[in-house]
Every structure is written in C-alpha cells, then in structure tokens.
Design a protein around this motif. Structure first.
Motif, PDB file in Angstrom:
ATOM      1  N   ARG A   1       2.737 -24.701 100.763  1.00 56.50           N
ATOM      2  CA  ARG A   1       1.198 -25.319 101.348  1.00 56.50           C
ATOM      3  C   ARG A   1       0.511 -24.795  99.895  1.00 56.50           C
ATOM      4  O   ARG A   1       0.356 -23.306  99.804  1.00 56.50           O
TER       5      ARG A   1
ATOM      6  N   ILE B   1       4.625 -33.389  99.649  1.00 60.11           N
ATOM      7  CA  ILE B   1       3.439 -34.694 101.039  1.00 60.11           C
ATOM      8  C   ILE B   1       1.756 -34.180 100.158  1.00 60.11           C
ATOM      9  O   ILE B   1       1.768 -32.769 100.668  1.00 60.11           O
ATOM     10  N   TYR B   2       0.992 -35.071 100.008  1.00 67.33           N
ATOM     11  CA  TYR B   2      -0.356 -34.303  99.851  1.00 67.33           C
ATOM     12  C   TYR B   2      -1.163 -34.935 101.298  1.00 67.33           C
ATOM     13  O   TYR B   2      -1.038 -36.110 101.184  1.00 67.33           O
ATOM     14  N   GLN B   3      -1.702 -34.499 101.746  1.00 68.78           N
ATOM     15  CA  GLN B   3      -2.250 -34.973 103.316  1.00 68.78           C
ATOM     16  C   GLN B   3      -3.776 -34.132 104.112  1.00 68.78           C
ATOM     17  O   GLN B   3      -3.237 -32.816 103.316  1.00 68.78           O
ATOM     18  N   ASP B   4      -4.658 -33.772 104.303  1.00 66.99           N
ATOM     19  CA  ASP B   4      -5.249 -33.346 105.070  1.00 66.99           C
ATOM     20  C   ASP B   4      -6.068 -32.142 104.036  1.00 66.99           C
ATOM     21  O   ASP B   4      -6.805 -31.349 104.338  1.00 66.99           O
TER      22      ASP B   4
ATOM     23  N   TYR C   1      -1.235 -29.533 100.016  1.00 67.39           N
ATOM     24  CA  TYR C   1       0.014 -30.117  99.162  1.00 67.39           C
ATOM     25  C   TYR C   1       1.018 -29.479 100.082  1.00 67.39           C
ATOM     26  O   TYR C   1       0.969 -28.112 100.289  1.00 67.39           O
ATOM     27  N   TYR C   2       2.410 -30.549 100.738  1.00 66.67           N
ATOM     28  CA  TYR C   2       3.044 -29.780 101.555  1.00 66.67           C
ATOM     29  C   TYR C   2       4.051 -29.843 100.323  1.00 66.67           C
ATOM     30  O   TYR C   2       4.124 -31.062  99.791  1.00 66.67           O
TER      31      TYR C   2
ATOM     32  N   LEU D   1       8.164 -35.627 111.222  1.00 71.00           N
ATOM     33  CA  LEU D   1       7.538 -36.043 110.280  1.00 71.00           C
ATOM     34  C   LEU D   1       7.771 -37.572 110.365  1.00 71.00           C
ATOM     35  O   LEU D   1       9.066 -38.044 110.939  1.00 71.00           O
TER      36      LEU D   1
ATOM     37  N   LYS E   1       4.581 -38.979 107.036  1.00 70.94           N
ATOM     38  CA  LYS E   1       3.963 -38.107 107.430  1.00 70.94           C
ATOM     39  C   LYS E   1       3.909 -36.872 107.952  1.00 70.94           C
ATOM     40  O   LYS E   1       5.314 -37.738 109.059  1.00 70.94           O
ATOM     41  N   LEU E   2       2.879 -36.134 107.927  1.00 74.67           N
ATOM     42  CA  LEU E   2       3.360 -35.127 109.344  1.00 74.67           C
ATOM     43  C   LEU E   2       2.756 -35.302 110.512  1.00 74.67           C
ATOM     44  O   LEU E   2       2.135 -35.945 110.392  1.00 74.67           O
TER      45      LEU E   2
ATOM     46  N   SER F   1      -0.445 -31.439 112.222  1.00 72.70           N
ATOM     47  CA  SER F   1      -0.311 -30.237 110.765  1.00 72.70           C
ATOM     48  C   SER F   1      -0.922 -28.661 111.119  1.00 72.70           C
ATOM     49  O   SER F   1      -0.909 -28.229 112.888  1.00 72.70           O
TER      50      SER F   1
END
Length: 598
Positions: free
Chosen positions: A525, A549-552, A555-556, A589, A593-594, A597
């Motif tokens: 990440r 995946i980009y979240q909060d 980048y994961y 997921l 989406k995760l 977190s």
C-alpha cells in the motif's frame, strides 16, 4: 437435372453428413463452447480466375487477376466454424477480339467444416486440418470491355448507377471450396484455400451476348491467429486450476451397465479419501494415496491433481486406467463397476529438488453416474518441507549449526544494477546478492538469532520507510528459502502468526454482518501517490495478476482475486514462501471496495 440443382444437392448432403457426426464428436472430446473462446482473425491474398464469355485463359494469353481478404471467425463446434470475409481485387478476361477487367468488393459469410475432425475426431493438438467451406455473400463490381486491337471502350457496368459501393453493380455470390490449415507456431496458422464462386450475374466479364452465369475461382495463401476474448471469469485457486486445454474430461462412448446400479438421485454418495503427508523432511520422494469409493455407482470418474513448482509426479498406469501428466497438471480417468468398490491409487511425488516451506497440492474429482448426473469435490492440501524434520520425532540439532539470519530487501528475475540498488536502499550495511530458485535475492545484515534480525527489519521500516521486508536464514552459507521448522526461528514464527490471527479476527468481527463478494491478497500500500503496477509485476512476477484500488487516500495493491477465503489464505502462504511476502494479508471486499481498512 441442372447444374444449380446439383450444387444445391451437394450443399445439403455435406450439411447432413456433418450433422450426423456431430453427436459422436461431442461425446469424444470436451470442447469449450464459451462465447469468448476459439476466435481467429487473419488475412490472405492470391489469384483470381474468371470463367465466362471472356475467360482468364481465353484468347492468345493468360490473364489472371489478383485479390486480398481479411477475415474474422469463431469456432462454434469441434467441426464447424463461421467466418466473415471482406475482400477486394479484380477479375480479368479476354478472347480473340476483346478483353475485360472487373474491380470488385465482396462481403461473404462462410461455414468451415473440418473434414479431419469428421474422419478422425476432435483433437485440439492437431497441427494440420483439412476443411470444406461454403457460404453466401454479395459482390460489388465495376466491369469494362475494350477492343483488343483499337483499345476502344465497348461496354461497362457499375459506373455510378448500381446499388453497391461507389455505385458498383451488386449481385449475389455463393463460394464453395476446400482449404488446408497448418498450425506452425502456438496460435499462428498458415492457410491455403481454393474456392469456386457461383455468381448470380452474367455481367462480371462485361459481356452478356451468350446466356449463362459467370463463374470465378479464388486461390489464396494466408495467415491467421487464434485468440480468446477477455479472461475466463472463473477464479482459479493458486493459478493451478486445471484448464480445458490441459485436462479434458473424457466422458465418451461408455458402455454402462444399467442393471441394478445405484444413482446419485437414489442417495448414493461417492467420496475420495486423500492420504497425503502434512510434513516431509529431506527425502527424495513420498506417496499420495487416493481411495475412491463409488458407493455402488456405475459410471466414470475423473481425478485431477496439480502439484506445486519444484515437484514431479508419476501417476499410476494400471489396467483400465487412463492417466496423463502435463508438466504440473495430472489427470486420471477410469470407469466404475456396478459393485460397491473402493479404488486405491498411488501417486509417487518426487520432492528432492523442492524448496523448503509449505506447498499446496490441488486435488479434485468428478463422478458421473449412468443418468449423467455428477458429483465431486475440489480441495487444497498442504505439504510442509522442513529439512530439520524427522519422521520419528528425533530432533536434528546438528543441522542448526552455522545458521545466519538476514533481512531480505527485494528479489528480481533479473540482476539489479548496484547503483540503482544503492539508490533504492541507502543502507550503511553491506547488501548481499544471492541467486536462488531463479531469482536474484538481495539481503542486508547478519545476525545469530531471528529476534535480532526482526529488530533490524523494524528499524529499516521505521527509519527508511521500507516495507515488504522479511527475515530469511542461511545455513553454512546456503540460503534455505524460509526458516519454517528451524528450531532457532520457531518462537519468532509463533509470535508472528499470533499477531496475524489477532488482526484477522478484529477485521472479521467488524464486518460480521457483511458477506464479502471476493477476497484478495494485499501485498503493498502507498499513501499519496500510486505505484507503477508494471514495476510491481517485474519485481514479484506473481502467478495471479496484480490489481490496484484507491480508497480513503491510500493506494492498495493486491495479487489474485478469489471467491473462497480459504483459497485466498492458501495463496497468501504460497506468496510468503515463494516470494518472501510475509507481510501479505488476505482482505475481504464487497463489490470492489474494501470492507474494513487495515
């Protein structure tokens, strides 16, 4: 009977023969009917010959034309494919008094019938294929006739007043012919074809003096490429799932004994018992014993086994069995008698060249009863290879001597330039380079205990922001791949596994009411800016694809996508042992989406 009637009768006879063979062919081999499978594209070019009042071989000289074509096709069944052709070219003809030339465009839809498959059955590995083709389409043409002596223009068609492209004259065309396809390299094929064209016009040669339709012949040489559209949506555990091109379920032409045999609908429950060691030491081979119980079912059984890299296997070859081994993928196929029987099969696995660590073995079976119903199961079994393991429980303390612990920074298929390595890892300590299992491994530090190496790893992570570091050990200067099973590292492993289980349990409890749609293995990440997936792929070269995946604000990066959590965890263990990703973890997921977190 007219020539047209004979032609139509020939078409019908050819289609009838193909249909009569279809059922037998489908029983002989497993063909993938997925809409995205078995496409091909190609091009060809060659000569055209005109038959009519002004033929290509009329007059005092020969005047063949030329043409070229592009095509796209789809194999529908083992013996039939449909192809669309776009073609352009010209026809030429002459007699003693005049000569003609016709420019044309043609659009044809043809069916290709594999004569090789009709005669000898469907064989995907076949390199040479002879086929017949027939179809229908349109031809747009512009034809002109000139005087042979004065070159005076005499007549023409398709000069702006026809229904085709550019005002060309448009008519029907019915091609029929033969071809040979030769696969010379993987999915590349050479094609030689000859097709006779029946045209619904007498104007192609520009001469309508004599009654009758014009004809044409097109002979060509071309190249084609077979491909599949997109990826199969099935999630394949550990990238070891047996695919149709490696393992065919050969449920074919079986003389079933339909007397008092039991069936699945009657409550019969066939089963497969797998006897496989959970741990091995420094041995050259071990046995896997499969015990298949048919519970009175008469039918067929198909068993698949996929072994990890570094191992080899020899399958049983008893009477009544069909077995094959293709690299890491094996298949055993047999018929089942009516009586309640337990079939015992022994597989010899050669492990002398396998690295230490935990290795997944994929084993699945399918039973089909006399009515066509199926039952089966797929499982992953793990065999841990530990050089310090003794089957009688006697500790091999003498092997602990000379152990040295280091921290691995990275690994690569190709050698990393020293200057680039120093920029990536600005360390005071010396960076060691070792080549093991096809990878260049880069390590730093030298410690007598795993605890010291672990503290050094945490120091590098905090001071330099490095991640995906892990501890490896060397014994008498030789890398041992992983320190699982080593007495000096057991306490460290227990602590590490305990911390992982705590993290996973917290994540599951927080999302207990949410059912994940998939699981992925997180390998890295990064906050703020994305990483290049191509560089991650070049660094790790994992079997499953790497996704982002980009979240909060983070980048994961993940390796693999799985519908089953157990298989995802098995893949994480595989990455940990093979690529050193001990910090990798399984995350749930929901629709991309995760869920929580981490």
């Amino acid at each position: 009977m007219t020539k047209e009637r004979l032609t139509q009768l020939g078409y019908c006879l050819l289609i009838f023969v193909g249909l009569s063979f279809n059922k037998a062919l489908l029983a002989q081999s497993k063909f993938n009917y997925n809409l995205t499978r078995n496409w091909y594209i190609g091009l060809n070019s060659g000569a055209t010959i005109q038959f009519g009042e002004l033929g290509s071989f009329g007059g005092k000289s020969k005047s063949p034309g030329a043409a070229a074509s592009v095509f796209l096709g789809k194999q529908i069944t083992p013996w039939l494919s449909i192809r669309g052709n776009l073609m352009t070219g010209n026809f030429k003809g002459q007699d003693l008094f005049s000569y003609s030339k016709a420019k044309f465009y043609s659009y044809q839809l043809t069916g290709l019938i594999s004569l090789s498959t009709l005669v000898n059955g469907y064989k995907p590995e076949r390199a040479m294929d002879v086929y017949a083709q027939t179809g229908a389409g349109f031809i747009d043409f512009q034809s002109d006739v000139w005087d042979n002596i004065t070159n005076e223009w005499l007549a023409g068609y398709g000069h702006g007043y026809g229904k085709g492209i550019k005002g060309y004259t448009r008519e029907w065309v019915f091609p029929a012919g033969l071809g040979v396809n030769w696969r010379f390299y993987k999915n590349l094929n050479l094609n030689f074809e000859a097709s006779y064209w029946f045209l619904n016009t007498d104007r192609l040669d520009g001469d309508e003096v004599n009654p009758g339709k014009d004809r044409g012949l097109y002979t060509s040489l071309g190249i084609s490429y077979r491909f599949n559209v997109g990826r199969l949506r099935e999630l394949e555990p550990l990238n070891y799932q047996a695919s149709a091109d490696k393992i065919s379920f050969k449920y074919k032409n079986l003389s079933q004994q339909l007397g008092k045999t039991r069936r699945l609908r009657d409550g019969a429950k066939p089963s497969l018992v797998v006897e496989i060691p959970s741990k091995i030491g420094a041995v050259d081979s071990f046995n896997i014993v499969l015990k298949l119980k048919n519970d009175g079912i008469s039918g067929v059984a198909d068993i698949d086994i996929v072994i990890p890299q570094g191992f080899q296997a020899r399958l049983p070859r008893d009477n009544g069995l069909e077995s094959s081994m293709d690299e890491l993928v094996g298949n055993i196929y047999t018929t089942l008698p009516t009586a309640d029987t337990t079939l015992s099969l022994k597989i010899i696995v050669y492990s002398g060249q396998a690295p230490v660590g935990s290795h997944p073995f994929y084993i699945g079976y399918k039973v089909i009863d006399a009515s066509g119903e199926t039952a089966g199961e797929k499982k992953v079994y793990y065999v841990e290879k530990d050089l310090l393991y003794s089957p009688d429980g006697r500790p091999l303390v003498d092997r602990i001597m000379g152990v040295e612990f280091r921290v691995q920074l990275t690994s690569s298929r190709s050698r990393i330039d020293p200057e680039k390595l120093a920029q990536l890892y600005p360390l005071k300590e010396k960076i060691f380079e070792d080549f093991s299992d096809g990878f260049y491994q880069y390590t730093a530090g030298s410690f007598k205990t795993a605890q010291e190496a672990d503290r050094y790893k945490e120091k590098l992570a905090s001071e330099l922001g490095l991640s995906d570091l892990y501890v490896v050990f060397f014994q008498n200067g030789t890398r041992i791949s992983s320190f699982k099973g080593a007495e000096a590292g057991k306490e460290y492993l227990r602590t590490l596994e305990s911390s992982r289980k705590t993290t996973v349990t917290t994540s599951v409890n927080q999302s207990a009411k949410i059912r994940p749609t998939e699981y992925r293995v997180e390998i890295r990440r990064n906050e703020g800016s994305p990483l290049k997936i191509s560089e991650l792929q070049a660094q790790f070269e994992t079997p499953e694809p790497i996704t982002e995946i980009y979240q909060d604000g983070v980048y994961y990066y993940f390796a693999g996508r799985f519908a089953n959590e157990d298989i995802a965890r098995a893949y994480r263990e595989y990455l940990s042992d093979r690529y050193g990703m001990v910090s990798a973890k399984v995350v749930p997921l929901l629709r991309g989406k995760l869920i929580a977190s981490n």
